[in-house]
Design a protein around this motif. Structure first.
Motif, PDB file in Angstrom:
ATOM      1  N   ILE A  31      21.658  -8.046 -17.015  1.00  0.00           N
ATOM      2  CA  ILE A  31      20.423  -7.725 -16.306  1.00  0.00           C
ATOM      3  C   ILE A  31      19.680  -9.034 -16.057  1.00  0.00           C
ATOM      4  N   ILE A  32      19.126  -9.172 -14.857  1.00  0.00           N
ATOM      5  CA  ILE A  32      18.313 -10.337 -14.508  1.00  0.00           C
ATOM      6  C   ILE A  32      17.015  -9.830 -13.887  1.00  0.00           C
ATOM      7  N   ALA A  33      15.890 -10.395 -14.317  1.00  0.00           N
ATOM      8  CA  ALA A  33      14.597 -10.113 -13.692  1.00  0.00           C
ATOM      9  C   ALA A  33      14.043 -11.417 -13.135  1.00  0.00           C
ATOM     10  N   ALA A  34      13.584 -11.379 -11.892  1.00  0.00           N
ATOM     11  CA  ALA A  34      12.981 -12.534 -11.236  1.00  0.00           C
ATOM     12  C   ALA A  34      11.530 -12.206 -10.939  1.00  0.00           C
ATOM     13  N   THR A  35      10.638 -13.105 -11.325  1.00  0.00           N
ATOM     14  CA  THR A  35       9.202 -12.900 -11.131  1.00  0.00           C
ATOM     15  C   THR A  35       8.713 -13.841 -10.035  1.00  0.00           C
ATOM     16  N   TYR A  36       7.910 -13.284  -9.108  1.00  0.00           N
ATOM     17  CA  TYR A  36       7.436 -14.025  -7.950  1.00  0.00           C
ATOM     18  C   TYR A  36       5.916 -14.098  -7.953  1.00  0.00           C
ATOM     19  N   THR A  37       5.409 -15.230  -7.494  1.00  0.00           N
ATOM     20  CA  THR A  37       3.960 -15.439  -7.484  1.00  0.00           C
ATOM     21  C   THR A  37       3.307 -14.725  -6.307  1.00  0.00           C
ATOM     22  N   THR A  38       2.017 -14.554  -6.424  1.00  0.00           N
ATOM     23  CA  THR A  38       1.229 -13.883  -5.386  1.00  0.00           C
ATOM     24  C   THR A  38       1.249 -14.683  -4.086  1.00  0.00           C
ATOM     25  N   ASP A  39       1.251 -16.004  -4.184  1.00  0.00           N
ATOM     26  CA  ASP A  39       1.241 -16.818  -2.969  1.00  0.00           C
ATOM     27  C   ASP A  39       2.625 -17.016  -2.354  1.00  0.00           C
ATOM     28  N   ALA A  40       3.700 -16.615  -3.046  1.00  0.00           N
ATOM     29  CA  ALA A  40       5.058 -16.725  -2.492  1.00  0.00           C
ATOM     30  C   ALA A  40       5.902 -15.543  -2.981  1.00  0.00           C
ATOM     31  N   PRO A  41       5.534 -14.308  -2.605  1.00  0.00           N
ATOM     32  CA  PRO A  41       6.232 -13.135  -3.137  1.00  0.00           C
ATOM     33  C   PRO A  41       7.688 -12.995  -2.697  1.00  0.00           C
ATOM     34  N   HIS A  42       8.102 -13.734  -1.672  1.00  0.00           N
ATOM     35  CA  HIS A  42       9.492 -13.678  -1.204  1.00  0.00           C
ATOM     36  C   HIS A  42      10.129 -15.064  -1.192  1.00  0.00           C
ATOM     37  N   GLY A  43       9.523 -15.991  -1.894  1.00  0.00           N
ATOM     38  CA  GLY A  43      10.068 -17.350  -1.984  1.00  0.00           C
ATOM     39  C   GLY A  43      10.996 -17.475  -3.177  1.00  0.00           C
ATOM     40  N   ASP A  44      11.003 -18.630  -3.780  1.00  0.00           N
ATOM     41  CA  ASP A  44      11.802 -18.845  -4.977  1.00  0.00           C
ATOM     42  C   ASP A  44      11.099 -18.196  -6.165  1.00  0.00           C
ATOM     43  N   PRO A  45      11.867 -17.651  -7.111  1.00  0.00           N
ATOM     44  CA  PRO A  45      11.224 -17.030  -8.275  1.00  0.00           C
ATOM     45  C   PRO A  45      10.485 -18.070  -9.118  1.00  0.00           C
ATOM     46  N   ALA A  46       9.357 -17.646  -9.680  1.00  0.00           N
ATOM     47  CA  ALA A  46       8.606 -18.512 -10.591  1.00  0.00           C
ATOM     48  C   ALA A  46       9.411 -18.725 -11.864  1.00  0.00           C
ATOM     49  N   TYR A  47      10.090 -17.669 -12.309  1.00  0.00           N
ATOM     50  CA  TYR A  47      10.991 -17.762 -13.452  1.00  0.00           C
ATOM     51  C   TYR A  47      11.926 -16.573 -13.471  1.00  0.00           C
ATOM     52  N   LEU A  48      13.034 -16.737 -14.209  1.00  0.00           N
ATOM     53  CA  LEU A  48      14.033 -15.687 -14.395  1.00  0.00           C
ATOM     54  C   LEU A  48      14.091 -15.322 -15.865  1.00  0.00           C
ATOM     55  N   VAL A  49      14.382 -14.052 -16.119  1.00  0.00           N
ATOM     56  CA  VAL A  49      14.671 -13.603 -17.481  1.00  0.00           C
ATOM     57  C   VAL A  49      16.078 -13.035 -17.440  1.00  0.00           C
ATOM     58  N   ALA A  50      16.967 -13.633 -18.233  1.00  0.00           N
ATOM     59  CA  ALA A  50      18.372 -13.206 -18.272  1.00  0.00           C
ATOM     60  C   ALA A  50      19.051 -13.796 -19.492  1.00  0.00           C
TER      61      ALA A  50
END
Length: 173
Positions: A31-50
């Motif tokens: 399982i991988i979760a990617a978190t995105y910032t408010t100013d770039a919701p479809h850009g590069d993830p701020a961080y991944l959890v995996a």
């Protein structure tokens, strides 16, 4: 616990699959979760959890990480405490990737895959990955803040033919 009308607060994402047949390489799904910032919701993830990690603030945790699918019940469990996630984040995308150890495996090669997403006792969605049987990775859930700042769930099953590193960059686009 929230009601779904007021938004989602805390969810559990679980994943299970059957072990590989004796004498063949292990089936290892993650399982991988990617978190995105408010100013770039479809850009590069701020961080991944995996892969046995957790978010820097402890709001997203991979509680159980299996490398074989052996055991009873769900083999991987991730908890997302969306209600504790900073306002700096507006989107979290969750997916699964098959680790490729020597030979290419797709979801159709792995028996009895199932992902389940729940908030408390409420099932939000479940997937068996049959729709993406020829894929090596899939995103299947998206959580996004609405205009009022409440978290909402969106089913997002989409298959990818990508290795774990490439998938992590593609899953939120």
């Amino acid at each position: 616990m929230s009601t779904l009308n007021k938004g989602i607060e805390k969810v559990e994402v679980t994943l299970k699959w059957d072990p590989s047949p004796i004498g063949t390489p292990d089936n290892d799904l993650d399982i991988i979760a990617a978190t995105y910032t408010t100013d770039a919701p479809h850009g590069d993830p701020a961080y991944l959890v995996a892969f046995g990690s957790r978010s820097p603030d402890g709001t997203i945790t991979l509680n159980r990480d299996s490398r074989t699918g052996q055991g009873f019940g769900f083999d991987e469990i991730m908890t997302l405490e969306l209600n504790r996630l900073s306002d700096a984040y507006s989107r979290v995308v969750v997916g699964v990737v098959i680790q490729q150890d020597g030979s290419r495996k797709v979801f159709g090669d792995i028996q009895n895959t199932e992902a389940l997403i729940r908030e408390g006792y409420t099932e939000l969605a479940s997937y068996d990955f049959a729709e993406v049987a020829q894929s090596t990775a899939a995103k299947f859930a998206e959580f996004a803040r609405d205009e009022a700042g409440n978290w909402r769930f969106h089913s997002a099953l989409q298959g990818f033919d990508a290795d774990p590193d490439t998938f992590a960059g593609l899953m939120g686009r």
